[in-house]
Design a protein around this motif. Structure first.
Motif, PDB file in Angstrom:
ATOM      1  N   UNK A 316     -67.158  80.414 -39.525  1.00 18.12           N
ATOM      2  CA  UNK A 316     -66.138  80.221 -40.069  1.00 18.12           C
ATOM      3  C   UNK A 316     -66.450  79.483 -41.502  1.00 18.12           C
ATOM      4  N   UNK A 318     -65.840  76.514 -42.241  1.00 18.68           N
ATOM      5  CA  UNK A 318     -66.373  75.249 -42.173  1.00 18.68           C
ATOM      6  C   UNK A 318     -67.824  75.514 -42.109  1.00 18.68           C
ATOM      7  N   UNK A 321     -69.233  76.108 -45.460  1.00 16.56           N
ATOM      8  CA  UNK A 321     -69.210  74.826 -46.444  1.00 16.56           C
ATOM      9  C   UNK A 321     -70.437  73.810 -45.920  1.00 16.56           C
ATOM     10  N   UNK A 324     -73.484  75.131 -47.380  1.00 13.79           N
ATOM     11  CA  UNK A 324     -73.518  74.964 -48.695  1.00 13.79           C
ATOM     12  C   UNK A 324     -73.862  73.389 -49.012  1.00 13.79           C
TER      13      UNK A 324
END
Lengths: 399, 400
Positions: A316, A318, A321, A324
């Motif tokens: 998902x 999250x 991220x 990242x």
């Protein structure tokens, strides 16, 4: 002596290249855009145009594109110079509230709309004046400002008449464009009028209007159920889709067939089913590409985060991220995949629509009276055009 | 067979002439162009020849000494190769031109690359200098405009419900006194105003021009006067450093730069938005750190415990998974990072006294509890559009 094979089909236009050379050309160009921070796009555009131009033969003689990438680069700088004051204006409006901002954005919006006409005309001028055929250049004269004003005022009329005035606008703009278009010292003419478009346009306009009203009435009478909306909605969309491409094909054929150059005349036949086929082909390819990217993306995320990371099934936002956050290399990967995905779609678009449209025009065209053009003489050199950066910057550049 | 069959355009008329080319011996001199009756049609000196890009298996030549449209075209792979072998200068010129093009591409890329680096490094400086030129009155009117927009966005047009509208109440007087003493001596042209607002979002933020907001949901989770003081000092740091205006300047400049790279100056593409967000994040993180340092400084001057800010951030971030997930693109550094930074700065040692007396703190704590007004119906997770112009303490994407 050359035995010129095209003697059998003098008069017809031919397009002699396949899609794959274009595909490889674009792929190479897109990849080169990465290390050059996008600068390479001017060279890619130039190469793409050379591809289209040199593979198009009219009466056995190829077109030649004489423009180069530096001209495009310079044109882009001009566009930046145009946009800079607008940026400052936007900055100012952003700090203002209420009426000032609304009026300000409105004025800038109108300016953009006006300048779009200007940019389109200049872009056309740029391409035509860099198109050589049988040693003679084409040219677009007339004033880009006059064209922009004409287009702007007509669009207001079209808006006021709920679109009904569109055939008048289209005929007026086509006439302006073509009657100011030259091949050497010979001037093009355009014999069309609003009647050229009226049939297909009003059929489509009122056909869809009536269909929408009927669908609405039926759906309202059968109120309370969802399926009538669904059925009639999709029926309407299908009709609109097919109707639009039918209209496009008819009007393109008719408008281009009104173009003459002295005793030479153009005759174009565009088939709607080919246009529809392009849309379907692009849809299928884009879907395939999206699925591929999606699956590939999931695999990469799982590999990078470890299997346990995506235990809940699909990764998902999250997870992405978190990926990242792990470092610059991963950030670069995320951005790279995004660019790859979007670039893939753009590449497909060019190969399907760009190539398709060009090939459609070139292959559907017949030119009669070509022999009359032997007496055309070159016009004076026109080096005033600096490029078409504005059209590119406004995102309306074509080939 | 002597020579090469070719098609000739003289660049003056649109005639196509079939001709025969006779290249000079040894590649020097001029290429002879013979008409169909073997009469000489033209002579093109070899050193003026250039090739024109064209389709495969074809050679197209122009001459710099002839009209720009004059062309010779030879077709057939073998023929083209044979002719090129006889005219070695052409190949060299083609290579030289290709090298020139590569040079231009390299130069342009290097120029753009250094522009980007200069931008990323220099924009905080640039933005600060530009901001220094903006009159304070102008920033104040900007702040008033933004306040209207944010109020509308956050309260769905209803306007903010101020918790304790009486400026002479004990709580409001204590807050005003605190704001005044934090701003005193910083040389800021603004007189800070702090409003405690009823809202479900645990947040606090400052606008350009000196207006700052503290939301009731955050006040509910604020457990000590030091925490409250730390947050206020942080927000006042944004005011003093004029971060709101700075953000606006840098966002505009970033949009221009990204447009330059992508070639889409309208800035409507997703890639443009993403790129801008990534670059702007860098700047706003720097702004947050600066405001943290300002808060610490204020704590030292006024003698309250600066770690309160970090305590509160910790508590908020515990139930704030979403804000961590979006940390990369959020305008805020992670709480852990900030906590560490704040504690590093928190040297302690000085005489610590609360920024508010217990009675004042009690009054502030109960500011929103007393009023019976309807609670703001803002849904959690909503974010105002003009994010760059406000400086908030915690991201608004806050899961309950």
């Amino acid at each position: 002596m050359t035995d010129r094979g095209e003697d059998t089909d003098v008069g017809s236009a031919r397009f002699v290249a396949g899609r794959w050379p274009l595909f490889w050309l674009l792929l190479r160009g897109y990849l080169l855009m990465l290390p050059t921070l996008g600068i390479y796009r001017f060279w890619l555009t130039t190469q793409t145009r050379r591809f289209y131009w040199t593979n198009t033969l009219i009466g056995g003689e190829p077109l030649e594109y004489t423009g180069n990438a530096l001209q495009l680069l310079v044109g882009f700088f001009f566009a930046v110079a145009f946009f800079l004051p607008l940026y400052i204006a936007f900055f100012y409006f952003a700090t203002q509230g209420g009426d000032v901002a609304v009026i300000g954005y409105g004025v800038v919006g109108l300016l953009f709309w006006f300048m779009t006409g200007y940019a389109l005309y200049r872009a056309r001028d740029f391409r035509l004046s860099r198109t050589l055929w049988r040693g003679i250049r084409f040219d677009q004269r007339g004033s880009a400002w006059a064209y922009a004003a004409r287009r702007f005022l007509w669009s207001l009329v079209v808006l006021a008449t709920l679109g009904l005035a569109y055939p008048f606008m289209a005929a007026s703009l086509w006439r302006y464009r073509w009657t100011h278009c030259f091949y050497g010292d010979r001037r093009f003419a355009f014999s069309g009028s609003w009647r050229t478009l009226a049939g297909p346009f009003y059929r489509l306009y009122f056909g869809l209007l009536i269909l929408a009203v009927i669908a609405f009435i039926i759906a309202v009478t059968l109120e309370g159920r969802a399926w009538p909306w669904l059925v009639f909605g999709s029926l309407f969309l299908l009709c609109a889709f097919l109707g639009w491409y039918h209209y496009r094909a008819r009007t393109l054929s008719r408008l281009y067939s009104c173009v003459t150059l002295g005793a030479a005349r153009l005759d174009l036949r565009v088939r709607a089913r080919i246009l529809v086929g392009q849309v379907l082909a692009y849809g299928a390819l884009a879907l395939l590409w999206s699925i591929l990217c999606f699956v590939g993306g999931i695999i990469v995320v799982i590999l990078l985060l470890g299997e346990g990371a995506v235990a809940s099934g699909l990764p998902d936002a999250a997870d992405l991220a978190r990926l990242a956050r792990t470092g610059w290399a991963e950030v670069a990967l995320v951005i790279g995949s995004y660019l790859g995905f979007v670039g893939g779609l753009a590449l497909l678009g060019e190969v399907v629509f760009g190539y398709g449209y060009w090939a459609l025009l070139a292959r559907g065209a017949r030119v009669s009276g070509l022999e009359s053009l032997a007496s055309v003489r070159a016009a004076a050199e026109d080096r005033s055009v600096v490029g078409e950066g504005l059209a590119d910057a406004l995102n309306i550049g074509a080939y | 067979m002597q020579g090469f069959e070719a098609r000739f355009h003289d660049g003056v008329t649109a005639r196509v002439e079939p001709v025969r080319l006779v290249p000079p011996l040894g590649g020097q001199g001029a290429i002879e162009i013979l008409a169909s009756d073997d009469a000489s049609r033209d002579r093109w000196p070899v050193e003026t020849l250039y090739t024109v890009p064209t389709r495969k298996g074809t050679l197209r030549l122009g001459s710099t000494a002839r009209p720009a449209g004059a062309r010779l075209e030879v077709t057939g792979k073998a023929e083209v190769q044979r002719l090129l072998d006889l005219l070695p200068g052409i190949g060299h010129r083609r290579t030289a031109d290709r090298r020139r093009q590569l040079g231009v591409i390299g130069l342009a890329t290097a120029a753009l690359g250094s522009l980007i680096i200069a931008y990323v490094v220099g924009v905080p400086l640039l933005a600060r200098n530009i901001v220094g030129l903006v009159p304070a009155a102008w920033e104040e009117s900007l702040g008033a405009t933004v306040a209207v927009q944010i109020e509308q966005a956050l309260s769905q047009g209803a306007g903010f419900a101020v918790c304790d509208p009486d400026p002479q109440s004990l709580a409001n007087r204590a807050i005003a006194r605190f704001a005044h003493s934090v701003a005193a001596g910083t040389g800021t042209p603004f007189s800070p105003r702090i409003s405690v607002i009823r809202s479900d979002i645990p947040n606090a933020f400052a606008l350009p021009g000196g207006q700052a907001y503290y939301f009731s949901a955050l006040l509910d989770r604020t457990s000590s006067a030091d925490e409250f003081a730390g947050v206020l000092a942080h927000e006042l740091g944004h005011v003093v450093y004029r971060h709101g205006l700075e953000g606006l300047v840098s966002t505009s400049a970033t949009g221009l730069l990204i447009g330059f790279v992508l070639g889409d100056l309208t800035g409507l593409s997703i890639a443009g938005g993403l790129g801008s967000a990534l670059i702007d994040t860098r700047f706003s993180r720097e702004a947050e750190r600066e405001a943290d340092r300002f808060a610490l400084d204020a704590a030292r001057r006024l003698g309250f415990r600066p770690a309160g800010l970090a305590d509160l951030l910790d508590r908020i971030s515990e139930d704030d998974r979403m804000s961590r997930a979006l940390a990369l693109l959020s305008t805020h550094p992670l709480s852990e990072e900030r906590r560490a930074a704040l504690e590093d700065m928190d040297s302690g040692g000085e005489t610590l006294s609360p920024a508010f007396t217990p009675i004042e703190w009690q009054a502030i704590k109960s500011m929103c509890a007393e009023a019976e007004g309807p609670r703001s119906s803002v849904s959690i997770g909503e974010r105002p559009g003009s994010q760059s112009r406000q400086r908030d303490l915690v991201p608004l994407e806050t899961a309950p």
